[in-house]
Design an enzyme around this catalytic site. Structure first.
Site, PDB file in Angstrom:
ATOM      1  N   TYR A   1       4.433   2.770  12.459  1.00 20.10           N
ATOM      2  CA  TYR A   1       3.566   2.118  11.513  1.00 20.10           C
ATOM      3  C   TYR A   1       2.211   2.304  11.566  1.00 20.10           C
ATOM      4  O   TYR A   1       1.480   2.013  12.687  1.00 20.10           O
ATOM      5  CB  TYR A   1       3.836   0.478  11.346  1.00 20.10           C
ATOM      6  CG  TYR A   1       5.116   0.093  10.475  1.00 20.10           C
ATOM      7  CD1 TYR A   1       5.716   0.837   9.446  1.00 20.10           C
ATOM      8  CD2 TYR A   1       5.630  -1.100  10.924  1.00 20.10           C
ATOM      9  CE1 TYR A   1       6.456   0.381   8.659  1.00 20.10           C
ATOM     10  CE2 TYR A   1       6.489  -1.654  10.043  1.00 20.10           C
ATOM     11  CZ  TYR A   1       7.237  -0.864   8.884  1.00 20.10           C
ATOM     12  OH  TYR A   1       8.161  -1.464   8.389  1.00 20.10           O
ATOM     13  N   GLU A   2       1.281   2.585  10.423  1.00 19.90           N
ATOM     14  CA  GLU A   2       0.079   2.561  10.326  1.00 19.90           C
ATOM     15  C   GLU A   2      -0.529   3.463  11.365  1.00 19.90           C
ATOM     16  O   GLU A   2      -1.802   3.313  11.768  1.00 19.90           O
ATOM     17  CB  GLU A   2      -0.506   1.078  10.436  1.00 19.90           C
ATOM     18  CG  GLU A   2       0.308   0.022   9.577  1.00 19.90           C
ATOM     19  CD  GLU A   2       0.012   0.371   8.364  1.00 19.90           C
ATOM     20  OE1 GLU A   2      -0.907   1.166   7.746  1.00 19.90           O
ATOM     21  OE2 GLU A   2       0.891  -0.050   7.336  1.00 19.90           O
ATOM     22  N   GLY A   3      -0.018   4.599  11.452  1.00 18.93           N
ATOM     23  CA  GLY A   3      -0.542   5.609  12.332  1.00 18.93           C
ATOM     24  C   GLY A   3       0.288   5.400  13.869  1.00 18.93           C
ATOM     25  O   GLY A   3       0.392   4.463  14.588  1.00 18.93           O
TER      26      GLY A   3
ATOM     27  N   MET B   1       0.770  -1.192  -0.055  1.00 18.60           N
ATOM     28  CA  MET B   1       0.135   0.052   0.118  1.00 18.60           C
ATOM     29  C   MET B   1       0.830   1.092   0.014  1.00 18.60           C
ATOM     30  O   MET B   1       1.958   1.126   0.507  1.00 18.60           O
ATOM     31  CB  MET B   1      -0.938  -0.068   1.194  1.00 18.60           C
ATOM     32  CG  MET B   1      -0.421  -0.203   2.397  1.00 18.60           C
ATOM     33  SD  MET B   1      -1.835   0.106   3.753  1.00 18.60           S
ATOM     34  CE  MET B   1      -0.878  -0.207   5.384  1.00 18.60           C
TER      35      MET B   1
ATOM     36  N   ARG C   1      -3.469  -2.429  11.169  1.00 21.12           N
ATOM     37  CA  ARG C   1      -3.145  -1.921  12.556  1.00 21.12           C
ATOM     38  C   ARG C   1      -3.445  -3.149  13.561  1.00 21.12           C
ATOM     39  O   ARG C   1      -2.618  -3.189  14.471  1.00 21.12           O
ATOM     40  CB  ARG C   1      -4.387  -0.978  13.076  1.00 21.12           C
ATOM     41  CG  ARG C   1      -3.926   0.444  12.212  1.00 21.12           C
ATOM     42  CD  ARG C   1      -5.005   1.548  12.392  1.00 21.12           C
ATOM     43  NE  ARG C   1      -4.657   2.761  12.072  1.00 21.12           N
ATOM     44  CZ  ARG C   1      -5.250   3.934  11.683  1.00 21.12           C
ATOM     45  NH1 ARG C   1      -6.484   3.960  11.984  1.00 21.12           N
ATOM     46  NH2 ARG C   1      -4.728   4.779  11.292  1.00 21.12           N
TER      47      ARG C   1
END
Length: 564
Positions: A429-431, A161, A294
């Site tokens: 990562y991912e927020g 992504m 997440r």
């Protein structure tokens, strides 16, 4: 030391802590019986111990590299990927109509944990594929699904992504990548993306990118973002990887850890892509993938912590130093109270993180199987908590693992430092941890706290059944703090978001530990629960005080004051 897959721990959590039997009782997951799940976890554990764990050190010492535009992966990683793919572990939860096994997320989460413990650098590749597969299942056209899903599910192709750009990190709405219509249903994608995990490799036939980009005339911010599928090689008439697309890997990031995972800077120069989902619906479609990720990153983090714990325990059991401090001591540092404090705390928080992730996975499965909005609300609320607590637990445990080793922990040859280097990025990562906390006290409080209070009711019920005043009082304190948070202005909530998330997570941990103690009264789990409630959960009052203090003191110092 060899990695030992904690299959029995995962099975125990599924059967005794998070109520997996409810998932198996649904029509959708009726074939995923507890016996089937246990058997698949056992096989995954074997592959992790025998095939994947030996790759972990090789990936650190022999990083992925870019040679003449081609990414060369670490020794053995191709064999590891094939072992994962041939066992069906790339996409356990994928739709059987596309070649998946249709297994529940609870099983996927357990398998992902063990693969990440064995070799996190490699496990990032199937995690990306899992998220993209789910996004395509929900948002792609039937034509795209028919071409791409079977290849991704089989592991013949891998996925990524692409969100971040040099000028647009967490503020995704600031991206500049363009998508120009070609007039034939395809789009020309132009722009640069950074931090693309597994953006290329030398062992799959194709790499499929999901890319956020902006159409001509699209509004500013996230409302103007659309999502596009952009393959490294364009499929031919038979659906196989054909000619090269107009994209390339510019460079690989030089990272603190995860050296075996190629993190790419990607350049798109009019590359051919197809829209996924609706125009302007890119963030909604991408969030399908991000929410999956997440949970996955939270699992990854404590999974590395599990490996670090095993490494530290093995070292402590063999390190002879000092005089025995207890009767019948071994003469090793396991005799020392402080070493016991560290190891017991490591094990206690790992158990809580594992149970929490599986609790979330069961909620996801039940939401999918029943369509019940209450399960979906529970899953949404738990997601930022699992991501935050899993990440911070993995980092803390890996750091403590170095401390258990003492001076040898700072020496690279012992391997203790690699766990800390590899896991550190999971809180980003991912927020980031802060973004997850703000999501928790922002969007997840939009229901007036209903999801939070429902979970706290469950915790209070466990305390009542167990007759445990400590957990009962803690749950009530978190309930009161939640009510105070709801009354605060948004920025005051944000100032306390991270401590609030940790306080909630630690309280949930007490709930899981007490359930374990009741399942096996008088045994090691009961003793571990006693330690957790007395030590780890003791931090909750201070965290709640910080969480509800507001933001005033944080702005009392000016930027000049901070720089002084």
């Amino acid at each position: 030391m060899p990695y030992r897959a904690p299959v029995s721990e995962i099975v125990f959590c599924l059967e005794k802590i998070v109520g997996y039997d409810r998932v198996a009782a649904t029509e959708r997951f009726s074939e995923a019986t507890p016996e089937t799940v246990a058997a698949m976890l056992t096989e995954a554990g074997r592959i992790c111990e025998e095939v994947l764990a030996p790759l972990n050190r090789a990936g650190d010492l022999h990083p992925a590299r870019l040679e003449n535009g081609i990414v060369r992966t670490s020794p053995g990683f191709g064999d590891g990927w094939r072992a994962i793919a041939e066992a069906g572990f790339v996409a356990l939860a994928a739709d059987p109509d596309n070649g998946g096994l249709g297994m529940p997320m609870a099983l996927t989460s357990g398998v992902n944990e063990m693969i990440a413990s064995a070799c996190l650098a490699l496990q990032l590749a199937p995690l990306m594929s899992q998220g993209q597969i789910e996004a395509l299942e929900h948002h792609a056209s039937d034509e795209l699904k028919a071409i791409y899903l079977p290849k991704l599910i089989s592991g013949d192709w891998n996925a990524t992504m692409n969100l971040t750009e040099p000028q647009a990190g967490s503020d995704v709405g600031a991206l500049r990548t363009r998508a120009e219509p070609n007039g034939d249903g395809t789009y020309a994608i132009t722009g640069q993306k950074i931090y693309i995990s597994w953006g290329d490799n030398d062992f799959t036939e194709n790499t499929v990118h999901l890319v956020l980009a902006r159409l001509p005339g699209a509004p500013e911010g996230t409302r103007g973002i659309s999502l596009f599928l952009v393959p490294k090689r364009l499929p031919d008439a038979a659906g196989n990887a054909g000619v090269a697309n107009a994209l390339k890997v510019v460079s690989l990031e030089h990272k603190m850890g995860l050296h075996g995972s190629p993190t790419c800077v990607m350049q798109y120069d009019g590359a051919t892509g197809w829209m996924v989902g609706a125009e302007g619906g890119g963030m909604a479609a991408m969030f399908t993938m991000m929410n999956n990720a997440r949970l996955g990153v939270g699992v990854h983090a404590f999974a590395v912590g599990e490996a670090a714990y095993q490494h530290a325990l093995d070292y402590a059991a063999g390190r002879v130093q000092g005089r025995p401090m207890v009767a019948g001591g071994t003469g090793t540092i396991l005799d020392h109270a402080d070493v016991r404090r560290m190891l017991t705390g490591m094990r206690a928080e790992l158990f809580a993180a594992r149970a929490m992730s599986l609790d979330l996975a069961v909620a996801i499965d039940m939401a999918h199987a029943t369509g019940d909005a209450a399960w979906a609300a529970r899953a949404a609320f738990l997601t930022p908590i699992v991501k935050t607590y899993g990440s911070e637990t993995g980092i803390s445990v890996a750091d403590t693992g170095i401390q258990v080793h003492g001076g040898m922990g700072f020496i690279e040859e012992t391997g203790a430092a690699q766990f800390a280097r590899d896991v550190r990025v999971t809180a980003i990562y991912e927020g980031t941890t802060g973004i997850q906390g703000m999501d928790l006290v922002g969007r997840k409080f939009a229901d007036g706290g209903d999801a939070a209070f429902a979970i706290l009711d469950e915790v209070a019920g466990t305390a009542e059944v167990a007759g445990n005043a400590t957990l009962a009082e803690t749950a009530e304190a978190v309930r009161a703090a939640t009510q105070r948070m709801l009354a605060l202005d948004l920025n005051d909530r944000f100032a306390g978001a991270v401590p609030f998330a940790r306080a909630f997570a630690l309280t949930l941990g007490g709930h899981y530990h007490l359930r374990a103690a009741m399942a096996e009264p008088g045994g090691p789990r009961a003793r571990l629960a006693q330690s957790y409630l007395a030590r780890q959960m003791a931090a909750v009052p201070g965290l709640l005080s910080e969480a509800t203090a507001g933001a005033g003191d944080l702005y009392a110092l000016s930027p000049d004051d901070l720089a002084a």
